[in-house]
Scaffold this motif. Structure first.
Motif, short mmCIF file in Angstrom:
data_model
loop_
_atom_site.label_atom_id
_atom_site.label_comp_id
_atom_site.label_asym_id
_atom_site.label_seq_id
_atom_site.Cartn_x
_atom_site.Cartn_y
_atom_site.Cartn_z
N UNK A 93 0.85 -1.19 0.00
CA UNK A 93 0.00 0.00 0.00
C UNK A 93 0.88 1.24 0.00
N UNK A 94 0.72 2.05 -1.01
CA UNK A 94 1.49 3.29 -1.12
C UNK A 94 1.09 4.22 0.02
N UNK A 95 2.03 4.62 0.87
CA UNK A 95 1.67 5.51 1.99
C UNK A 95 1.00 6.80 1.55
N UNK A 96 1.32 7.27 0.34
CA UNK A 96 0.74 8.51 -0.16
C UNK A 96 -0.76 8.35 -0.39
N UNK A 97 -1.21 7.12 -0.64
CA UNK A 97 -2.63 6.88 -0.93
C UNK A 97 -3.46 6.77 0.34
N UNK A 98 -2.83 6.76 1.51
CA UNK A 98 -3.57 6.66 2.76
C UNK A 98 -4.29 7.97 3.08
N UNK A 99 -5.46 7.84 3.66
CA UNK A 99 -6.24 8.99 4.11
C UNK A 99 -6.18 9.03 5.63
N UNK A 100 -5.98 10.23 6.19
CA UNK A 100 -5.89 10.35 7.65
C UNK A 100 -7.23 9.95 8.28
N UNK A 101 -7.20 9.05 9.28
CA UNK A 101 -8.45 8.56 9.89
C UNK A 101 -9.26 9.68 10.55
N UNK A 102 -10.55 9.72 10.24
CA UNK A 102 -11.49 10.67 10.84
C UNK A 102 -12.76 9.92 11.22
N UNK A 103 -13.58 10.56 12.00
CA UNK A 103 -14.85 10.00 12.46
C UNK A 103 -14.59 8.79 13.35
N UNK B 62 -5.40 8.99 18.13
CA UNK B 62 -6.09 9.63 17.01
C UNK B 62 -7.44 10.23 17.39
N UNK B 63 -7.85 10.07 18.66
CA UNK B 63 -9.21 10.48 19.01
C UNK B 63 -9.43 11.98 18.86
N UNK B 64 -8.39 12.77 19.02
CA UNK B 64 -8.56 14.23 18.97
C UNK B 64 -9.06 14.71 17.61
N UNK B 65 -8.79 13.92 16.55
CA UNK B 65 -9.18 14.33 15.20
C UNK B 65 -10.48 13.67 14.73
N UNK B 66 -11.10 12.86 15.58
CA UNK B 66 -12.33 12.19 15.17
C UNK B 66 -13.48 12.42 16.12
N UNK B 67 -13.33 13.37 17.05
CA UNK B 67 -14.39 13.69 18.00
C UNK B 67 -14.66 15.18 17.96
N UNK B 68 -15.63 15.60 18.74
CA UNK B 68 -15.94 17.03 18.81
C UNK B 68 -17.06 17.41 17.86
N UNK B 69 -17.16 18.70 17.59
CA UNK B 69 -18.24 19.24 16.78
C UNK B 69 -18.19 18.64 15.37
N UNK B 70 -19.31 18.09 14.93
CA UNK B 70 -19.38 17.46 13.62
C UNK B 70 -19.17 15.97 13.65
N UNK B 71 -18.65 15.45 14.75
CA UNK B 71 -18.43 14.01 14.88
C UNK B 71 -19.23 13.45 16.07
N UNK B 72 -18.86 13.86 17.29
CA UNK B 72 -19.59 13.39 18.47
C UNK B 72 -20.38 14.55 19.05
N UNK B 73 -19.72 15.37 19.87
CA UNK B 73 -20.36 16.55 20.43
C UNK B 73 -19.27 17.54 20.78
N UNK B 74 -19.58 18.81 20.75
CA UNK B 74 -18.58 19.86 20.91
C UNK B 74 -17.80 19.73 22.22
N UNK B 75 -18.45 19.25 23.28
CA UNK B 75 -17.82 19.20 24.59
C UNK B 75 -17.03 17.92 24.84
N UNK B 76 -16.97 17.01 23.88
CA UNK B 76 -16.37 15.70 24.11
C UNK B 76 -14.92 15.81 24.58
N UNK B 77 -14.12 16.57 23.89
CA UNK B 77 -12.71 16.68 24.24
C UNK B 77 -12.52 17.23 25.65
N UNK B 78 -13.29 18.26 26.00
CA UNK B 78 -13.17 18.86 27.33
C UNK B 78 -13.60 17.89 28.42
N UNK B 79 -14.70 17.17 28.20
CA UNK B 79 -15.16 16.19 29.19
C UNK B 79 -14.11 15.11 29.39
N UNK B 80 -13.55 14.60 28.28
CA UNK B 80 -12.54 13.55 28.35
C UNK B 80 -11.31 14.01 29.13
#
Length: 481
Positions: free
Chosen positions: A116-126, A352-370
């Motif tokens: 798998x070409x590393x360039x073809x990887x997509x950064x994990x989100x959601x 990787x959780x910091x880039x897949x939580x929060x507003x648009x994914x879970x809830x805006x306050x998720x990172x602060x609560x965690x």
């Protein structure tokens, strides 16, 4: 032209050796026909000039040096694939064992995967919701991530694996494009039956592809099981645009099989007898998780491993930690308190959780609560350590509040039971109610606007039935200091 060779030069453990071979490739499949007509299969694992070593999947018992016929197929180990594999159960060699016949073949793929070409990887989100608060809130599983579970002997990792299979779902969509590939290596018959029965009773078997390698089956099959499972996952993800969660248990059993196989080949052992290439071998499994640009699907991994003597510096968890993006550590102390799942909060993390939580994914306050739950629970451990030295009665009012918070956190947040499936909003609301047990001035990792919106000490008192007047007075005393 495929040549057929009669007789063997040597048999050593799971290996057979042939001499004077021609045009044989590494990882090539071999058909081995015994004198009684039985056919076994193997693959080429070593080539030294014209002498080769073949790894026999079904073991070398009853194989003769003189009357055995070996035929080289010219192809690597492949798995027959189609979308019909969903709901099916296979052995560690990728053959159906559910009595439903062979799989209709859409295509065959090399079980070692393609580069798998590393360039073809997509950064994990959601994220993928497991329904387990300690995972969803504090060590969130991100789609395309590899997040191992570090367990120990006698810990309920099998039950946790079953609960994840029963409850896991993707955050968006109706779930039609989500499935699970479950691979068990070196398990006993009763554990294999437990997995099968649990998935059938939960009604999720239709979205599960199961691979079972039993403890009494050849170790060679155990070294192939995760590769068959990942081949099935990649096919479903990249051919049929499905989001696939792969659960591999137990990686330690796989590594021990690899150690035994390495020893039979006469290789120089590394740390604790494991082969020196253990890191690269594990990487060849773990790095098959991810998202690529050309496909709509994804492969997410949860490898489960047991740490011998609960030693996190053991080679298997140590090397796994280098390759993967975090870990979920099960705590024996919490398990002894009958807390399920016994997730040890402080040694666990998801990078990787910091880039897949929060507003648009879970809830805006998720990172602060965690962050605040982590910080507050760390204070609990400090207060408990101090109490063990000077006694709980000698603690300051705020230290006593933290100890009370710790008890409530473990009882209501960590200990949710095997059947409870919490939505992410319910988990975050529960986190706020627990944080509201503490004085507002102690919540340093939460913005004021979030405190104004979610903090409610009165709601916490009502929810957790806090009726101790001394405890309430302690809260008020702290607020007025």
């Amino acid at each position: 032209m495929n040549l057929q060779y009669k007789g063997l030069d040597e048999i050593n453990g799971p290996l057979i050796y042939l001499e004077k071979t021609e045009n044989v490739g590494y990882e090539e499949m071999v058909e081995i026909k015994l004198k009684n007509g039985e056919t076994r299969y193997g693959r080429v694992v070593q080539i030294e000039g014209d002498k080769i070593a073949v790894q026999v999947f079904e073991g070398t018992q009853d194989i003769s040096l003189f009357n055995t016929l070996s035929k080289f197929t010219g192809k690597p180990v492949e798995m027959a694939l189609s979308k019909e594999i969903l709901g099916r159960t296979f052995n560690g060699s990728g053959r159906p064992i559910d009595g439903l016949g062979d799989v209709f073949v859409d295509e065959k793929r090399d079980i070692n995967g393609l580069p798998l070409n590393p360039v073809s990887r997509v950064y994990p989100r959601n994220y993928i919701q497991t329904g387990i608060s300690s995972i969803d809130a504090l060590t969130t599983l991100i789609r395309g991530q590899k997040l191992p579970i570090f367990s120990g002997s006698g810990m309920p990792h099998n039950e946790l694996a079953v609960q994840i299979v029963k409850q896991a779902k993707i955050a968006d969509g109706n779930g039609d494009n989500f499935c699970i590939v479950f691979a068990a290596m070196g398990v006993k018959n009763d554990v294999a039956d437990y997995f099968r029965k649990s998935f059938e009773e939960a009604g999720v078997m239709h979205k599960v592809v199961m691979f079972l390698n039993l403890s009494n089956e050849p170790i060679i099959e155990r070294t192939l099981t995760p590769r068959f499972a990942l081949t099935a996952a990649e096919y479903l993800a990249y051919q049929h645009d499905m989001h696939v969660l792969v659960i591999l248990t137990d990686i330690t059993a796989y590594c021990e099989a690899l150690r035994e196989f390495s020893s039979s080949k006469g290789e120089i052992p590394g740390r604790k007898g494991y082969p020196g290439y253990l890191y690269s071998d594990l990487a060849s499994i773990y790095e098959r998780a991810g998202i690529v640009k050309s496909a709509k699907g994804s492969v997410t991994q949860i490898p489960i491993l047991t740490m011998p003597n609960d030693d996190i510096t053991h080679p298997v968890p140590d090397l796994t930690g280098y390759i993967t993006e975090g870990q979920i550590v099960l705590s024996r102390d919490l398990n002894q308190l009958s807390i399920f799942p016994p997730v040890g909060v402080l040694p666990s993390l998801s990078r990787l959780m910091k880039d897949g939580i929060g507003d648009g994914f879970t809830r805006k306050d998720h990172s602060s609560v965690s962050n605040q739950l982590f910080a507050s629970y760390a204070q609990v451990q400090d207060a408990r350590s101090l109490a063990s030295v000077i006694g709980e009665d000698e603690l300051s009012p705020i230290d006593r509040q933290y100890i009370e918070f710790g008890k409530l956190f473990e009882k209501h947040f960590l200990n949710q039971g095997f059947e409870t499936n919490r939505q992410i909003t319910d988990t975050l609301d529960l986190g706020w109610d627990l944080l509201s047990v503490l004085p507002k001035d102690e919540l340093h990792r939460v913005d004021q606007d979030l405190l104004d919106k979610y903090y409610s000490h009165e709601r916490a008192v009502e929810r957790f039935h806090i009726a101790n007047k001394t405890y309430i007075k302690g809260i008020k005393d702290i607020r007025h200091e």
